[in-house]
Design a protein around this motif. Structure first.
Motif, PDB file in Angstrom:
ATOM      1  N   ALA A  52       0.973  -1.309  -0.161  1.00  0.00           N
ATOM      2  CA  ALA A  52       0.105   0.022   0.014  1.00  0.00           C
ATOM      3  C   ALA A  52       0.721   1.265   0.086  1.00  0.00           C
ATOM      4  CB  ALA A  52      -0.929   0.011   1.270  1.00  0.00           C
ATOM      5  N   ARG A  53       2.083   1.404   0.567  1.00  0.00           N
ATOM      6  CA  ARG A  53       2.987   2.456   0.869  1.00  0.00           C
ATOM      7  C   ARG A  53       3.942   2.601  -0.415  1.00  0.00           C
ATOM      8  NH1 ARG A  53       2.995   0.984   6.327  1.00  0.00           N
ATOM      9  NH2 ARG A  53       4.726   0.019   6.020  1.00  0.00           N
ATOM     10  N   TYR A  54       3.955   1.421  -1.270  1.00  0.00           N
ATOM     11  CA  TYR A  54       5.238   1.444  -2.205  1.00  0.00           C
ATOM     12  C   TYR A  54       4.896   2.331  -3.389  1.00  0.00           C
ATOM     13  CZ  TYR A  54       7.860  -0.258  -6.283  1.00  0.00           C
ATOM     14  OH  TYR A  54       9.050  -0.243  -7.005  1.00  0.00           O
ATOM     15  N   VAL A  55       5.666   3.146  -4.101  1.00  0.00           N
ATOM     16  CA  VAL A  55       5.396   4.390  -4.941  1.00  0.00           C
ATOM     17  C   VAL A  55       6.845   4.138  -5.978  1.00  0.00           C
ATOM     18  CG1 VAL A  55       5.400   6.726  -5.489  1.00  0.00           C
ATOM     19  CG2 VAL A  55       4.471   6.036  -3.485  1.00  0.00           C
ATOM     20  N   GLU A  56       6.192   3.876  -7.293  1.00  0.00           N
ATOM     21  CA  GLU A  56       7.313   3.680  -8.196  1.00  0.00           C
ATOM     22  C   GLU A  56       8.083   5.049  -8.725  1.00  0.00           C
ATOM     23  OE1 GLU A  56       9.512   1.732 -11.197  1.00  0.00           O
ATOM     24  OE2 GLU A  56       8.252   0.783  -9.851  1.00  0.00           O
ATOM     25  N   LYS A  57       9.334   4.942  -8.534  1.00  0.00           N
ATOM     26  CA  LYS A  57      10.287   6.043  -8.527  1.00  0.00           C
ATOM     27  C   LYS A  57      11.032   5.722  -9.812  1.00  0.00           C
ATOM     28  CE  LYS A  57       9.519   8.427  -4.409  1.00  0.00           C
ATOM     29  NZ  LYS A  57      10.341   8.974  -3.177  1.00  0.00           N
ATOM     30  N   SER A  58      10.802   6.100 -11.150  1.00  0.00           N
ATOM     31  CA  SER A  58      11.742   5.421 -12.034  1.00  0.00           C
ATOM     32  C   SER A  58      12.193   6.762 -12.989  1.00  0.00           C
ATOM     33  CB  SER A  58      11.158   4.066 -12.798  1.00  0.00           C
ATOM     34  OG  SER A  58      11.739   4.133 -14.170  1.00  0.00           O
ATOM     35  N   SER A  59      13.365   6.816 -13.465  1.00  0.00           N
ATOM     36  CA  SER A  59      13.647   7.881 -14.238  1.00  0.00           C
ATOM     37  C   SER A  59      13.203   7.612 -15.655  1.00  0.00           C
ATOM     38  CB  SER A  59      15.052   8.130 -14.316  1.00  0.00           C
ATOM     39  OG  SER A  59      15.534   8.256 -12.968  1.00  0.00           O
ATOM     40  N   LEU A  60      13.161   6.553 -16.031  1.00  0.00           N
ATOM     41  CA  LEU A  60      12.690   5.990 -17.377  1.00  0.00           C
ATOM     42  C   LEU A  60      11.108   6.182 -17.478  1.00  0.00           C
ATOM     43  CD1 LEU A  60      13.633   5.083 -20.382  1.00  0.00           C
ATOM     44  CD2 LEU A  60      13.098   2.614 -19.579  1.00  0.00           C
ATOM     45  N   THR A  61      10.527   5.811 -16.524  1.00  0.00           N
ATOM     46  CA  THR A  61       9.207   5.969 -16.647  1.00  0.00           C
ATOM     47  C   THR A  61       8.605   7.540 -16.470  1.00  0.00           C
ATOM     48  OG1 THR A  61       8.536   4.024 -15.472  1.00  0.00           O
ATOM     49  CG2 THR A  61       6.773   5.514 -15.559  1.00  0.00           C
ATOM     50  N   ASN A  62       9.260   8.324 -15.550  1.00  0.00           N
ATOM     51  CA  ASN A  62       9.218   9.795 -15.634  1.00  0.00           C
ATOM     52  C   ASN A  62       9.473  10.413 -17.066  1.00  0.00           C
ATOM     53  OD1 ASN A  62       8.443   9.183 -13.046  1.00  0.00           O
ATOM     54  ND2 ASN A  62      10.245  10.223 -12.070  1.00  0.00           N
ATOM     55  N   LEU A  63      10.465   9.970 -17.790  1.00  0.00           N
ATOM     56  CA  LEU A  63      10.746  10.432 -18.940  1.00  0.00           C
ATOM     57  C   LEU A  63       9.552  10.330 -20.004  1.00  0.00           C
ATOM     58  CD1 LEU A  63      13.140  11.916 -20.361  1.00  0.00           C
ATOM     59  CD2 LEU A  63      13.855   9.499 -21.174  1.00  0.00           C
ATOM     60  N   PHE A  64       8.878   9.417 -20.091  1.00  0.00           N
ATOM     61  CA  PHE A  64       7.858   9.382 -20.884  1.00  0.00           C
ATOM     62  C   PHE A  64       6.467   9.724 -20.439  1.00  0.00           C
ATOM     63  CE2 PHE A  64      10.871   6.075 -22.620  1.00  0.00           C
ATOM     64  CZ  PHE A  64      10.880   6.442 -23.992  1.00  0.00           C
ATOM     65  N   THR A  65       6.386  10.043 -19.038  1.00  0.00           N
ATOM     66  CA  THR A  65       5.154  10.379 -18.559  1.00  0.00           C
ATOM     67  C   THR A  65       5.261  11.933 -18.428  1.00  0.00           C
ATOM     68  OG1 THR A  65       5.710   9.799 -16.300  1.00  0.00           O
ATOM     69  CG2 THR A  65       4.406   8.428 -17.610  1.00  0.00           C
ATOM     70  N   GLU A  66       6.177  12.554 -17.893  1.00  0.00           N
ATOM     71  CA  GLU A  66       6.429  13.849 -17.603  1.00  0.00           C
ATOM     72  C   GLU A  66       6.988  14.640 -18.579  1.00  0.00           C
ATOM     73  OE1 GLU A  66       8.251  14.135 -13.645  1.00  0.00           O
ATOM     74  OE2 GLU A  66       6.661  12.862 -12.755  1.00  0.00           O
ATOM     75  N   HIS A  67       7.843  14.104 -19.195  1.00  0.00           N
ATOM     76  CA  HIS A  67       8.675  14.711 -20.306  1.00  0.00           C
ATOM     77  C   HIS A  67       8.436  14.067 -21.738  1.00  0.00           C
ATOM     78  CE1 HIS A  67      10.542  16.932 -16.726  1.00  0.00           C
ATOM     79  NE2 HIS A  67      11.045  15.871 -16.455  1.00  0.00           N
ATOM     80  N   LYS A  68       7.467  14.245 -22.286  1.00  0.00           N
ATOM     81  CA  LYS A  68       6.949  13.446 -23.176  1.00  0.00           C
ATOM     82  C   LYS A  68       8.014  13.711 -24.532  1.00  0.00           C
ATOM     83  CE  LYS A  68       2.331  12.354 -21.982  1.00  0.00           C
ATOM     84  NZ  LYS A  68       1.139  12.518 -22.216  1.00  0.00           N
ATOM     85  N   PHE A  69       8.095  14.928 -24.628  1.00  0.00           N
ATOM     86  CA  PHE A  69       8.920  15.170 -25.811  1.00  0.00           C
ATOM     87  C   PHE A  69      10.111  14.745 -25.756  1.00  0.00           C
ATOM     88  CE2 PHE A  69      11.942  18.244 -28.047  1.00  0.00           C
ATOM     89  CZ  PHE A  69      11.690  18.158 -29.282  1.00  0.00           C
ATOM     90  N   TRP A  70      11.079  14.880 -24.557  1.00  0.00           N
ATOM     91  CA  TRP A  70      12.520  14.358 -24.668  1.00  0.00           C
ATOM     92  C   TRP A  70      12.619  12.979 -24.681  1.00  0.00           C
ATOM     93  CZ3 TRP A  70      15.861  17.779 -26.352  1.00  0.00           C
ATOM     94  CH2 TRP A  70      15.444  19.329 -25.941  1.00  0.00           C
TER      95      TRP A  70
END
Length: 72
Positions: free
Chosen positions: A25-43
């Protein structure tokens, strides 16, 4: 005696299961690669496209070198 061992085993499974559920329940995914495609779509997509183009260029020039060696 077998019932006692079975009850202890059952209680241990319940206790371990509760700990596992609390951890999930407390686990949160923190992945740079996932963030690259979700938060910084262009880059993210630009980087993926540049990798694809680089691999295609490597194959193209390698095949050109092989063809030149075959012609000689």
């Amino acid at each position: 005696m077998i019932d006692l061992i079975g009850n202890i085993n059952f209680a241990a499974d319940l206790w371990a299961g509760n700990i596992q559920n609390e951890m999930d329940a407390r686990y949160v995914e923190k992945s740079s690669l996932t963030n690259l495609f979700t938060e910084h779509k262009f880059w993210g997509w630009a980087g993926l496209l540049s990798i694809f183009i680089a691999i295609c260029a490597i194959f193209y020039f390698q095949f050109q070198a092989w063809e030149q060696e075959d012609q000689e």
